[in-house]
Design a protein around this motif. Structure first.
Motif, PDB file in Angstrom:
ATOM      1  N   PRO A   1       0.815  -1.224   0.000  1.00  0.00           N
ATOM      2  CA  PRO A   1       0.000   0.000   0.000  1.00  0.00           C
ATOM      3  C   PRO A   1       0.849   1.275   0.000  1.00  0.00           C
ATOM      4  O   PRO A   1       0.468   2.280  -0.604  1.00  0.00           O
ATOM      5  N   GLN A   2       1.998   1.222   0.665  1.00  0.00           N
ATOM      6  CA  GLN A   2       2.887   2.392   0.672  1.00  0.00           C
ATOM      7  C   GLN A   2       3.450   2.653  -0.729  1.00  0.00           C
ATOM      8  O   GLN A   2       3.539   3.802  -1.167  1.00  0.00           O
ATOM      9  N   ILE A   3       3.807   1.596  -1.418  1.00  0.00           N
ATOM     10  CA  ILE A   3       4.317   1.734  -2.793  1.00  0.00           C
ATOM     11  C   ILE A   3       3.217   2.272  -3.703  1.00  0.00           C
ATOM     12  O   ILE A   3       3.452   3.154  -4.531  1.00  0.00           O
ATOM     13  N   GLU A   4       1.991   1.760  -3.518  1.00  0.00           N
ATOM     14  CA  GLU A   4       0.871   2.246  -4.322  1.00  0.00           C
ATOM     15  C   GLU A   4       0.576   3.719  -4.035  1.00  0.00           C
ATOM     16  O   GLU A   4       0.248   4.469  -4.948  1.00  0.00           O
ATOM     17  N   ALA A   5       0.699   4.132  -2.774  1.00  0.00           N
ATOM     18  CA  ALA A   5       0.474   5.531  -2.424  1.00  0.00           C
ATOM     19  C   ALA A   5       1.509   6.424  -3.102  1.00  0.00           C
ATOM     20  O   ALA A   5       1.171   7.501  -3.614  1.00  0.00           O
ATOM     21  N   MET A   6       2.765   5.987  -3.134  1.00  0.00           N
ATOM     22  CA  MET A   6       3.798   6.755  -3.834  1.00  0.00           C
ATOM     23  C   MET A   6       3.477   6.845  -5.322  1.00  0.00           C
ATOM     24  O   MET A   6       3.634   7.902  -5.943  1.00  0.00           O
ATOM     25  N   GLN A   7       3.000   5.744  -5.876  1.00  0.00           N
ATOM     26  CA  GLN A   7       2.638   5.724  -7.296  1.00  0.00           C
ATOM     27  C   GLN A   7       1.491   6.702  -7.564  1.00  0.00           C
ATOM     28  O   GLN A   7       1.523   7.461  -8.527  1.00  0.00           O
ATOM     29  N   ARG A   8       0.485   6.695  -6.673  1.00  0.00           N
ATOM     30  CA  ARG A   8      -0.642   7.638  -6.820  1.00  0.00           C
ATOM     31  C   ARG A   8      -0.154   9.079  -6.782  1.00  0.00           C
ATOM     32  O   ARG A   8      -0.603   9.917  -7.566  1.00  0.00           O
ATOM     33  N   GLN A   9       0.745   9.380  -5.869  1.00  0.00           N
ATOM     34  CA  GLN A   9       1.299  10.733  -5.775  1.00  0.00           C
ATOM     35  C   GLN A   9       2.002  11.128  -7.071  1.00  0.00           C
ATOM     36  O   GLN A   9       1.873  12.271  -7.518  1.00  0.00           O
ATOM     37  N   GLN A  10       2.720  10.199  -7.653  1.00  0.00           N
ATOM     38  CA  GLN A  10       3.395  10.502  -8.912  1.00  0.00           C
ATOM     39  C   GLN A  10       2.387  10.819 -10.011  1.00  0.00           C
ATOM     40  O   GLN A  10       2.571  11.766 -10.777  1.00  0.00           O
ATOM     41  N   PHE A  11       1.318  10.050 -10.080  1.00  0.00           N
ATOM     42  CA  PHE A  11       0.281  10.320 -11.082  1.00  0.00           C
ATOM     43  C   PHE A  11      -0.389  11.668 -10.809  1.00  0.00           C
ATOM     44  O   PHE A  11      -0.698  12.407 -11.749  1.00  0.00           O
ATOM     45  N   GLU A  12      -0.622  11.968  -9.535  1.00  0.00           N
ATOM     46  CA  GLU A  12      -1.229  13.262  -9.190  1.00  0.00           C
ATOM     47  C   GLU A  12      -0.310  14.416  -9.587  1.00  0.00           C
ATOM     48  O   GLU A  12      -0.775  15.454 -10.062  1.00  0.00           O
ATOM     49  N   GLN A  13       0.975  14.243  -9.405  1.00  0.00           N
ATOM     50  CA  GLN A  13       1.936  15.276  -9.805  1.00  0.00           C
ATOM     51  C   GLN A  13       1.926  15.460 -11.321  1.00  0.00           C
ATOM     52  O   GLN A  13       1.983  16.584 -11.808  1.00  0.00           O
ATOM     53  N   ILE A  14       1.860  14.367 -12.032  1.00  0.00           N
ATOM     54  CA  ILE A  14       1.800  14.445 -13.500  1.00  0.00           C
ATOM     55  C   ILE A  14       0.558  15.223 -13.919  1.00  0.00           C
ATOM     56  O   ILE A  14       0.622  16.120 -14.765  1.00  0.00           O
ATOM     57  N   ALA A  15      -0.567  14.887 -13.294  1.00  0.00           N
ATOM     58  CA  ALA A  15      -1.823  15.566 -13.632  1.00  0.00           C
ATOM     59  C   ALA A  15      -1.764  17.038 -13.249  1.00  0.00           C
ATOM     60  O   ALA A  15      -2.282  17.895 -13.974  1.00  0.00           O
ATOM     61  N   ALA A  16      -1.144  17.355 -12.114  1.00  0.00           N
ATOM     62  CA  ALA A  16      -1.080  18.738 -11.655  1.00  0.00           C
ATOM     63  C   ALA A  16      -0.153  19.593 -12.528  1.00  0.00           C
ATOM     64  O   ALA A  16      -0.385  20.788 -12.697  1.00  0.00           O
ATOM     65  N   GLN A  17       0.851  18.981 -13.093  1.00  0.00           N
ATOM     66  CA  GLN A  17       1.809  19.720 -13.926  1.00  0.00           C
ATOM     67  C   GLN A  17       1.243  20.065 -15.297  1.00  0.00           C
ATOM     68  O   GLN A  17       1.748  20.942 -15.968  1.00  0.00           O
ATOM     69  N   ARG A  18       0.220  19.347 -15.694  1.00  0.00           N
ATOM     70  CA  ARG A  18      -0.366  19.561 -17.020  1.00  0.00           C
ATOM     71  C   ARG A  18      -1.855  19.833 -16.876  1.00  0.00           C
ATOM     72  O   ARG A  18      -2.508  19.286 -16.013  1.00  0.00           O
ATOM     73  N   LYS A  19      -2.346  20.643 -17.741  1.00  0.00           N
ATOM     74  CA  LYS A  19      -3.798  20.864 -17.752  1.00  0.00           C
ATOM     75  C   LYS A  19      -4.396  19.775 -18.642  1.00  0.00           C
ATOM     76  O   LYS A  19      -4.261  19.812 -19.864  1.00  0.00           O
ATOM     77  N   LEU A  20      -5.026  18.825 -17.981  1.00  0.00           N
ATOM     78  CA  LEU A  20      -5.598  17.705 -18.717  1.00  0.00           C
ATOM     79  C   LEU A  20      -7.092  17.911 -18.877  1.00  0.00           C
ATOM     80  O   LEU A  20      -7.780  18.299 -17.929  1.00  0.00           O
ATOM     81  N   ASP A  21      -7.573  17.600 -20.066  1.00  0.00           N
ATOM     82  CA  ASP A  21      -9.024  17.648 -20.249  1.00  0.00           C
ATOM     83  C   ASP A  21      -9.620  16.359 -19.666  1.00  0.00           C
ATOM     84  O   ASP A  21      -8.894  15.477 -19.208  1.00  0.00           O
ATOM     85  N   ALA A  22     -10.911  16.252 -19.679  1.00  0.00           N
ATOM     86  CA  ALA A  22     -11.602  15.110 -19.056  1.00  0.00           C
ATOM     87  C   ALA A  22     -11.157  13.782 -19.669  1.00  0.00           C
ATOM     88  O   ALA A  22     -10.942  12.799 -18.950  1.00  0.00           O
TER      89      ALA A  22
END
Length: 175
Positions: free
Chosen positions: A56-77
């Protein structure tokens, strides 16, 4: 006249025999552990539950990475939906790759390559003891305390680094 043959050849033969016996018994002293020995150690050391706790800790780190990717770019729906699908697929792949069923054979192989039978049995006995169980029970709290202590120690270093970065960022451009 009878000539005496020196005792040296007999002594050499005995020495050679002792050397051969010593070399022949050396592998027995450093015998590799069996799968059963290693499974006993893995069970006593709670290797599977530790892996299950890390996932679960590894998955949480992975989620954070995806959130950072999404936050760095303006993604449409549509892009956000694609990113979520990739994240779900990555999470599933991660869970499969790091499952106990997949990793146990690797653990057994690595323990065989790394430790002797004597090592494995001694470690299993330790982890089966009350001291070993206490170590396993207290290790998560120890690791948490270590992380807090490291963060406290690193804070002044990061503050100094931030000051250095501020100087660089706020420095007027040289022309």
């Amino acid at each position: 006249m009878i000539r005496r043959v020196p005792r040296l050849p007999a002594l050499l033969r005995r020495s050679a025999l002792l050397l051969v016996l010593a070399l022949a018994s050396a592998p027995a002293l450093a015998a590799p552990p069996t799968d059963g020995d290693i499974n006993r150690l893995l069970s006593a050391s709670r290797a599977q539950s530790m892996l299950d706790t890390m996932l679960p800790q590894i998955e949480a780190m992975q989620r954070q990475q995806f959130e950072q990717i999404a936050a760095q770019r303006k993604l449409d729906a549509q892009q956000q939906e694609q990113l979520q699908r990739i994240q779900a697929r990555t999470s599933q792949t991660l869970r499969q790759a790091l499952s106990w069923q997949q990793l146990r054979p690797m653990y057994v192989d690595l323990y065989k390559k790394t430790f002797s039978k004597e090592d494995v049995l001694a470690m299993a006995e330790f982890y089966e003891s009350s001291a070993g169980q206490s170590l396993l029970d207290k290790t998560p709290a120890l690791m948490q305390n270590v992380m807090v202590a490291i963060q406290a120690r690193m804070q002044p270093l990061f503050a100094d680094l931030q000051k250095d970065l501020d100087v660089i960022v706020n420095e007027p451009e040289k022309k």
